[in-house]
Design an enzyme around this catalytic site. Structure first.
Site, mmCIF file in Angstrom:
data_model
loop_
_atom_site.group_PDB
_atom_site.id
_atom_site.type_symbol
_atom_site.label_atom_id
_atom_site.label_comp_id
_atom_site.label_asym_id
_atom_site.label_seq_id
_atom_site.Cartn_x
_atom_site.Cartn_y
_atom_site.Cartn_z
ATOM 1 N N GLN A 17 0.825 -1.206 0.000
ATOM 2 C CA GLN A 17 0.000 0.000 0.000
ATOM 3 C C GLN A 17 0.860 1.257 0.000
ATOM 4 O O GLN A 17 1.905 1.325 0.648
ATOM 5 C CB GLN A 17 -0.978 0.011 1.167
ATOM 6 C CG GLN A 17 -0.348 0.137 2.538
ATOM 7 C CD GLN A 17 -1.391 0.240 3.643
ATOM 8 O OE1 GLN A 17 -2.547 0.543 3.392
ATOM 9 N NE2 GLN A 17 -0.970 -0.018 4.859
ATOM 10 N N GLY A 18 0.423 2.230 -0.758
ATOM 11 C CA GLY A 18 1.095 3.527 -0.807
ATOM 12 C C GLY A 18 0.173 4.563 -0.186
ATOM 13 O O GLY A 18 -0.468 5.344 -0.870
ATOM 14 N N SER A 51 0.820 6.349 3.372
ATOM 15 C CA SER A 51 1.502 7.427 4.080
ATOM 16 C C SER A 51 2.569 8.084 3.206
ATOM 17 O O SER A 51 3.107 7.489 2.274
ATOM 18 C CB SER A 51 2.201 6.872 5.318
ATOM 19 O OG SER A 51 1.273 6.277 6.188
ATOM 20 N N SER A 106 4.468 -1.622 3.739
ATOM 21 C CA SER A 106 4.802 -2.992 4.138
ATOM 22 C C SER A 106 4.892 -3.856 2.893
ATOM 23 O O SER A 106 4.073 -3.723 1.985
ATOM 24 C CB SER A 106 3.721 -3.566 5.055
ATOM 25 O OG SER A 106 3.583 -2.772 6.196
ATOM 26 N N GLU A 117 -9.977 -1.846 7.196
ATOM 27 C CA GLU A 117 -8.754 -2.087 7.960
ATOM 28 C C GLU A 117 -9.051 -2.010 9.446
ATOM 29 O O GLU A 117 -8.582 -2.805 10.243
ATOM 30 C CB GLU A 117 -7.684 -1.071 7.575
ATOM 31 C CG GLU A 117 -6.368 -1.265 8.303
ATOM 32 C CD GLU A 117 -5.260 -0.382 7.762
ATOM 33 O OE1 GLU A 117 -4.129 -0.524 8.230
ATOM 34 O OE2 GLU A 117 -5.522 0.461 6.884
ATOM 35 N N ASN A 168 -3.668 5.405 17.576
ATOM 36 C CA ASN A 168 -4.742 5.295 18.561
ATOM 37 C C ASN A 168 -5.164 6.659 19.099
ATOM 38 O O ASN A 168 -6.299 6.817 19.556
ATOM 39 C CB ASN A 168 -4.328 4.352 19.693
ATOM 40 C CG ASN A 168 -4.377 2.897 19.247
ATOM 41 O OD1 ASN A 168 -4.554 2.613 18.062
ATOM 42 N ND2 ASN A 168 -4.223 1.986 20.194
ATOM 43 N N GLU A 169 -4.267 7.629 19.022
ATOM 44 C CA GLU A 169 -4.663 8.989 19.405
ATOM 45 C C GLU A 169 -5.760 9.494 18.462
ATOM 46 O O GLU A 169 -6.771 10.065 18.901
ATOM 47 C CB GLU A 169 -3.463 9.941 19.366
ATOM 48 C CG GLU A 169 -2.496 9.767 20.524
ATOM 49 C CD GLU A 169 -1.647 8.503 20.424
ATOM 50 O OE1 GLU A 169 -1.369 8.067 19.293
ATOM 51 O OE2 GLU A 169 -1.293 7.935 21.480
#
Lengths: 380, 382, 380, 382
Positions: free
Chosen positions: D125-126, D128, D162, D245, D365-366
């Site tokens: 995946q692209g 970020s 990844s 996701e 998680n923030e």
């Protein structure tokens, strides 16, 4: 696999909520706490009559015994609503503990008589004499020299017509009794939450009131403890839900530093953590109700897991609720304290989270997640 | 580095211990949030004052013994160890007095400190307002020059005034320059609670008692000599008090070491699930760590350094330690925890309720974490 | 009461920091991890020579034995700086464990010879064969059929000239040996942190290398365990300090949503919590050093408390550090991982926080906060 | 309410269990972050595909079995129970495929899904970019119309891909309208990694392996039929993927129940301080609670409801549960925890390192807590 409530179950829950919104509003809780002894008893009697009209106390009593013939999955939503409303009356004790315990002992004469009082006379029940510890179920009932039994922390005894009381001694094991109120001497105990009526009850050991003894009583008491864990988990889920809703509303209204405090991440994240804990305590609680309804062999495990997760979720909601309300939440004028106190009491009643974590682990170690009866030998 | 007390300090400890053993009431006093309990606590302050134990670190001329910070810590350790009564005068002696000693005139010190030390005059604080809790700079209560020009007229409302229901005096900040923004234009006032125009409304607490009060100011006349520090400098004067509140003087470590010791006893008596052992051990360590940290900071102060911004860590730590100690005790009590009986259960439950206020008052812990992040770690504001 | 370092102690610490800023920069750590075996050994040798020149390894060796004659309060700041720099060489093992252990055994011949090598030949020491558990100090050293001893997780064995090794069997109790490197076979163990050199060491039981046995060895080993707890607490305090500093810097530089992430409360409060934990772990760690220096009866309690608090503080700093760095922190290119790995290893070495919490409680329960030697009977 | 699986579902479980018992490699495959390990994992995907086990919930025409969500959950439970290899194709089959099944053309589905299912084409995946991590709307990589008008030219940089070092294909979003702000003007592209102008730089991870990569796009030509969904609608298309996701499909509960079971075994084997008993019990409960919550949500989905915003709770819960399970295991291992040996210690250490990425990727998680507070509790933004 269909982990969902039916439309009928949702409608039942909604009906109870609608009634409790009126009958058990925060104003009603406030009036209840401020009333004198007679006034308190009258308010309790009136509210119980409304609950009885809804059929709530006899929900899981079989139709053959003139009950509604519903099951624990129907009841769990009702209990959650009772928690949400901070209902002071002993609905858990009557509908979720006494009713199914008595029904399971039919056609025993004493049980039948007590159940008939529940269904037909709409009386409420007190329950006591059973504590949950890491070593299994024990009885806090003490025997004094004159043969009188003394049971501390009996819930609902002031207004009950009948008390379901357990005792145990090392020689003869467990006994379970349905004791008429007029045989009991009730000493109310000053306690944290005005919506939890605790007393020490003195009562005579009398074969007329005996429901079960020995192995049968032990099984009944063990199952009652599982019912209590599962049922109090439902109350705590309701309490957590309510405290979160109240606190979110307050966080939107209260302004500091020029904006609603709910727009600060520090507030958001505390509330989010409590919301997440509740989100995952809920399915565990519903599963425990299903395990009760279907007599799963994993019942003790499932009930303990529900109580552990619901206790932690409600304690966190209480902690965050008070912190976000700030000093306001620390006043009697703010509605929050009714729910805080009930939570602090209930999260530790019937075994706290740490106790039930150990019980879960003991069940898992036994491999079969067996029933709690055999737990007293699994001390670790 | 030396972590032992000197022979003189140990002698002082022995003296304090002996006095407390002889004088601390055998039975607990009634709650100081009742009128009778308030007066009983005032009488106890008087008893201490008569033997010069009420304010040991103050100058002798105001009723103290002119002792240093370590002696004060020793006294506090003995005081909590003796389970002596709560200090009804704590707002005055721990919050106002340090500020007055720094900013007050000689006349003010002579007028106010001795009766504060003797318990004759009890002080409450007028800090928060309904819309200025965490955001103290949002204060709207105001003070204007009176007609004669020799004093001030106060109007507005303060809230969360501990002991406000019974106190003789109130200290607090009021806006003297309505044009100034937030932290500017505030002035620190001393107000007699029997001044015409002062109305007190007690606020029932969560436990039904009335420790808090709202105070309404309706054209309350205050003479010029009841301004503490410079007119318009109220914020910095107040922050000096807040500093001492969060710093060394309000929450002496003895309070937590004593509670942690009682928790250990409870654990020994009751046993408890293994999970509790960790909580009990952690409570003991946290209380002792707070004590050590106080010795560390006091050693800096004794060498003439300032307390430092590290003090903003204190408030977070003691308040959370207090909640943890009392929460652990309730967990040990299990199903007995909800009982309001005399003796152990009720006492821990009271303590728990009280501890939960800790992360809220004296600047919420959320605000304190901002301060730690910004001042100790240099993170940007906002 | 004067809980403060002297100006000389502050100056010593600052001197060590200045040297390590150069000798043990992150670039140096990176080069060390990438070097081949020979290159690694050379880098280690060179850096050790610099430390020896500072006098660090022999800091607490008495002047009579040609050491600097300083004490544990002088050493604690040096260890904190070694932690801060993530120093790979065995300074804790040599200066804080081997040196005082050997000095205490003087004039024993074997101890004197080993100490002379430490002071005069500037060699480093490996240490192993002692584990700290809730039941007290145990030895992981195993005896194989041919009489060879096998000690796992020995720190610093690849570069050491002498290994201080302990073993214990049920019959004869503890033994403590100073084993020359050429008698040992060293099998390096793949481990988490490249700045912690672990090996399994095979060594012969030889009366020539024996330093102490029986009660004397047990006392020496118990004291060594306290020294290790106190000393590793100092390393962990340094690591926590460094990770917090790195993370605060990153949080100021990294922008998302149009501002520095350090201006978000979610980031601020995580860092503040870690900072508070460090603030209170520090005095506990310094107190343990003072208790060592002055042989307080509370030493075992104080050392365990320091290790428990420093382990928790460093673990929290690591957790927050990685979370705030985000994916960047998860890369080898980011400096953070050297400190994370060292922390994760060291927080569990010599007894983790949970273990030391139990040891603290056992000490407190014994009333006197007595020495650890007698702890094996206080199991609970 | 019924928490039992049907006879058909149990039969399917038995079939899956038998197949896995017969086919799962006896020895663990080499790490999929190495070239050799990557190919070994690809071969495993092929083995699964041949017996139609690689994508059981997909339509049969693309290599699946057209099974429902409960069957998928049953398969996952058996897959983890069998300790079968990691899914090298997971980015494709769990993240891209649901999006493609919803937004793709028939031609796209026919072209891309079968080789994805067989492992012939592995996707990364692209998402970020260096300056767009948590703030995905800050994406700066751009796509412009090519000269011929029949395709696009991509420029920019993606990171944290990844499997990016070895994958054949990449999916991601690029800015097609440079004037549009933040969430607007983005388009979802499918890019062959062997296209001229694509450069891959592997990023060594904390453990020295190279699971991540940076991908540089330098005038990369991409034909029109490699746009997924509408031009300019990339954000909503991408969020559908992000939804899956965080929702049901990426983190099957079986992963946590299996790890919690292994933790229980470790606890039984090693014993451990009493403190660990609580952590072990909590890990077991949290894993099971996540499983129950998934059944709960899946029951809603099976009744035709949407997953709901409650799914934003999932990410927080599974990621923290994963860290807690692995942290508890390291605590049980004590001083052995730092050893990178084959078998138990090394495996738990690897798992711990991996788990620590959980609270970071797929929306920190923030960010998730903001979402929970704003969407579930109605708190104001900002």
């Amino acid at each position: 696999m269909d982990f969902a409530f039916t439309d009928e179950q949702d409608a039942l829950r909604q009906g109870v909520r609608t009634v409790l919104d009126t009958e058990c509003s925060v104003d009603a809780l406030r009036a209840f706490e401020l009333a004198d002894e007679d006034g308190r008893a009258e308010l309790a009697r009136n509210r119980w009559a409304v609950l009885a009209e809804l059929g709530a106390p006899a929900l899981v009593v079989p139709e053959a015994a003139n009950g509604l013939g519903l099951g624990d999955v129907d009841l769990v939503g009702v209990l959650e609503e009772a928690g949400r409303a901070c209902l002071p009356e002993p609905l858990l004790e009557t509908a979720a503990l006494a009713a199914p315990t008595l029904a399971a002992l039919l056609p025993d004469r004493a049980a039948a008589a007590a159940l008939a009082a529940l269904v037909e006379d709409d009386v409420s029940f007190a329950v006591g004499g059973v504590d949950v510890t890491v070593d299994g179920v024990v009885s806090p009932t003490a025997v004094s020299a004159d043969g009188t039994l003394r049971t501390p922390r009996v819930v609902g005894a002031r207004d009950a017509a009948i008390a379901l009381l357990a005792c145990r001694d090392a020689d003869s094991g467990w006994q379970l009794h349905a004791v008429p109120a007029d045989s009991c001497t009730v000493y109310p105990t000053p306690a944290l939450s005005s919506s939890r009526d605790l007393s020490t009850v003195h009562w005579p050991l009398d074969s007329e009131t005996l429901l079960a003894y020995g192995v049968a009583a032990e099984a009944a008491v063990s199952l009652l403890a599982d019912r209590a864990a599962a049922g109090s988990a439902a109350l705590l889920v309701g309490l957590a839900d309510r405290m979160l809703a109240m606190t979110a509303t307050y966080a939107k209204e209260r302004h500091q530093f020029g904006k609603a405090i709910g727009s600060f991440q520090a507030v958001k994240h505390q509330l989010a953590n409590a919301r997440v804990a509740l989100e995952f305590a809920r399915p565990a609680t519903y599963r425990a109700a299903w395990s009760l309804a279907t007599a799963q062999p994993t019942l003790s495990h499932d009930a303990s897991m529900a109580k552990a997760m619901a206790s932690d979720a409600a304690d966190l909601a209480a902690r965050v609720g008070l912190q976000v309300h700030g000093a306001i939440g620390y006043t009697w004028e703010c509605d929050l304290h009714f729910f805080l106190k009930r939570t602090w009491a209930l999260s530790r009643a019937w075994g706290d989270a740490a106790t039930h974590r150990r019980l879960v682990l003991a069940q898992v170690r036994r491999g079969a997640k067996g029933t709690r009866t055999a737990m007293s030998d699994s001390r670790q | 580095m030396d972590l032992t007390f000197s022979a003189e300090q140990e002698a002082f400890r022995a003296e304090a211990r002996a006095w407390l053993a002889a004088h601390v009431p055998a039975d607990p006093l009634p709650s100081l949030d009742t009128a009778a309990g308030f007066e009983a606590h005032r009488a106890w302050e008087r008893t201490m004052f008569e033997d010069r134990w009420s304010v040991v670190s103050w100058p002798t001329e105001y009723g103290g013994r002119d002792l240093g910070i370590f002696e004060w810590l020793v006294f506090e350790e003995e005081y909590y160890r003796a389970r002596a009564p709560k200090r009804v005068s704590q707002n005055g002696i721990f919050l106002l007095a340090p500020t007055m000693l720094e900013y007050g005139t000689e006349a003010q010190k002579a007028r106010y400190l001795p009766p504060m030390a003797s318990g004759e005059e009890i002080w409450c604080q007028g800090w928060s307002e309904p819309d200025a809790g965490s955001d103290l700079a949002g204060i709207r209560s105001r003070a204007a020059r009176n007609a004669g020009g020799d004093g001030w007229v106060l109007n507005g409302q303060k809230t969360w005034a501990s002991r406000g229901a019974f106190a003789e005096w109130c200290f607090g900040i009021f806006r003297t320059d309505p044009e100034a923004e937030r932290h500017r234009g505030l002035t620190y006032f001393l107000v007699a609670m029997d001044s015409p125009g002062v109305t007190v409304r007690p606020i029932p607490q969560i436990d039904g008692e009335t420790g808090f009060a709202e105070i309404f100011f309706d054209n309350v006349e205050v003479p010029e000599d009841q301004v503490l520090g410079e007119v318009g400098a109220g914020w910095s004067v107040a922050m000096a008090t807040a500093g001492s509140e969060r710093g060394l003087s309000l929450r002496s470590p003895a309070r937590y070491t004593e509670a942690a010791d009682r928790l250990l006893q409870l654990f020994h008596q009751r046993g408890g699930p293994a999970a509790s052992a960790d909580a009990v051990a952690q409570a003991h360590m946290d209380a002792e760590a707070y004590q050590l940290h106080t010795y560390w900071t006091a050693s800096r102060v004794a060498r003439g350094h300032a307390v430092g911004v590290e003090a903003s860590c204190n408030k977070i730590f003691w308040s959370e330690t207090d909640v943890a100690i009392h929460g652990a005790a309730l967990d040990l009590l299990g199903p007995d925890a909800e009982l309001l009986e005399a003796g152990a259960p009720g006492e821990w439950l009271d303590g728990y309720l009280f501890s939960l206020a800790g992360p809220i008052y004296a600047g919420t812990n959320e605000i304190q974490r901002n301060v730690v992040a910004e001042r100790l770690l240099g993170l940007p504001r906002g």
